[in-house]
Scaffold this active site. Structure first.
Site, PDB file in Angstrom:
ATOM      1  N   HIS A   1      14.351  43.085  71.998  1.00 29.84           N
ATOM      2  CA  HIS A   1      13.864  42.199  70.929  1.00 29.84           C
ATOM      3  C   HIS A   1      12.431  41.758  71.207  1.00 29.84           C
ATOM      4  CE1 HIS A   1      14.028  38.980  67.876  1.00 29.84           C
ATOM      5  NE2 HIS A   1      13.357  38.270  68.768  1.00 29.84           N
ATOM      6  N   GLU A   2      12.150  41.385  72.442  1.00 36.79           N
ATOM      7  CA  GLU A   2      10.793  40.948  72.771  1.00 36.79           C
ATOM      8  C   GLU A   2       9.801  42.100  72.666  1.00 36.79           C
ATOM      9  OE1 GLU A   2      10.197  37.924  72.780  1.00 36.79           O
ATOM     10  OE2 GLU A   2      12.297  37.316  72.857  1.00 36.79           O
TER      11      GLU A   2
ATOM     12  N   HIS B   1       8.492  42.404  69.207  1.00 36.28           N
ATOM     13  CA  HIS B   1       7.323  41.585  68.893  1.00 36.28           C
ATOM     14  C   HIS B   1       6.029  42.265  69.351  1.00 36.28           C
ATOM     15  CE1 HIS B   1       9.502  38.257  67.300  1.00 36.28           C
ATOM     16  NE2 HIS B   1      10.141  37.988  68.435  1.00 36.28           N
TER      17      HIS B   1
ATOM     18  N   HIS C   1       2.867  43.382  67.024  1.00 38.56           N
ATOM     19  CA  HIS C   1       1.484  43.043  67.334  1.00 38.56           C
ATOM     20  C   HIS C   1       0.610  44.291  67.341  1.00 38.56           C
ATOM     21  CE1 HIS C   1      -1.625  41.240  70.320  1.00 38.56           C
ATOM     22  NE2 HIS C   1      -1.972  40.981  69.081  1.00 38.56           N
TER      23      HIS C   1
END
Length: 226
Positions: free
Chosen positions: A100-101, A104, A108
């Protein structure tokens, strides 16, 4: 206000219940799947490293940080920070949160619009969170003009919570796609990863709901003051 009781507080009760439920759900779900080991045995750090490189992202560092559920991606320094349980763990919860991280970080790298908007709203949300209630209290004591300013500041924090929803949902979708396409977990384990990520997403839904209901409550109080 009736005998010290603010009837508009009733508007907050559903949001408070949802928030408490979401906090309990994410805690119990994470702890449950922290005990369920991924069959392939990859650590969260290995999953993050693999997904970053498979998406052509070479400039993001992976670090271990202290804390429980303190995992996050810092777009300013391009650092993926994973808690100890996630960084070194091989559980379903560990690989799911790590993925999940990474979602991100992929957002980006690809210039995902809602993430850019959320980043722009960070200073507005911080200012609103720190100053809004000062103006709101002054509005009830001194002048409605202060109340209007407080509500306007609080609106920035509400917008931040709303924009956070598509950012988090999209990161989870990218995580699940990466876990599946990269054969990081077996097909029958994907549903467990979904449960972990859905529980985490519920906390953001609850935060957004609480912020919206608080804004509605403030507007009702403003109208009553008039």
């Amino acid at each position: 206000m009736y005998y010290g009781f603010d009837p508009t507080f009733i508007l907050m009760i559903p949001a408070i219940i949802l928030t408490l439920y979401a906090q309990m759900k994410v805690k119990t779900t994470f702890e449950k799947y922290l005990r369920v080991q991924s069959k392939k045995g990859y650590t969260g750090a290995q999953v993050a490293d693999y997904m970053l490189h498979s998406n052509g992202i070479e400039d993001v560092r992976i670090e271990m940080v202290q804390g429980h559920l303190s995992d996050h991606y810092d777009p300013r320094s391009k650092v993926l920070r994973l808690s100890r349980d996630v960084y070194a763990g091989t559980s379903i919860a560990s690989v799911s949160v790590a993925a999940h991280e990474v979602g991100h970080a992929i957002q980006h790298a690809h210039g995902y619009a809602p993430l850019r908007i959320r980043s722009m709203l960070v200073p507005v949300a911080n200012l609103g969170s720190s100053l809004a209630w000062i103006f709101i209290m002054a509005g009830f004591i001194i002048s409605p003009a202060f109340l209007d300013m407080g509500i306007l500041l609080f609106l920035g924090a509400v917008l931040f919570q709303i924009v956070t929803l598509p950012v988090e949902f999209n990161a989870s979708s990218r995580a699940l796609a990466g876990l599946e396409s990269g054969n990081i977990v077996y097909q029958d384990e994907i549903r467990y990863s979904k449960r972990v990520l859905n529980a985490a997403a519920l906390t953001y839904v609850a935060a957004a709901a609480a912020a919206v209901m608080q804004l509605i409550r403030l507007l009702v109080l403003r109208n009553q003051r008039d």
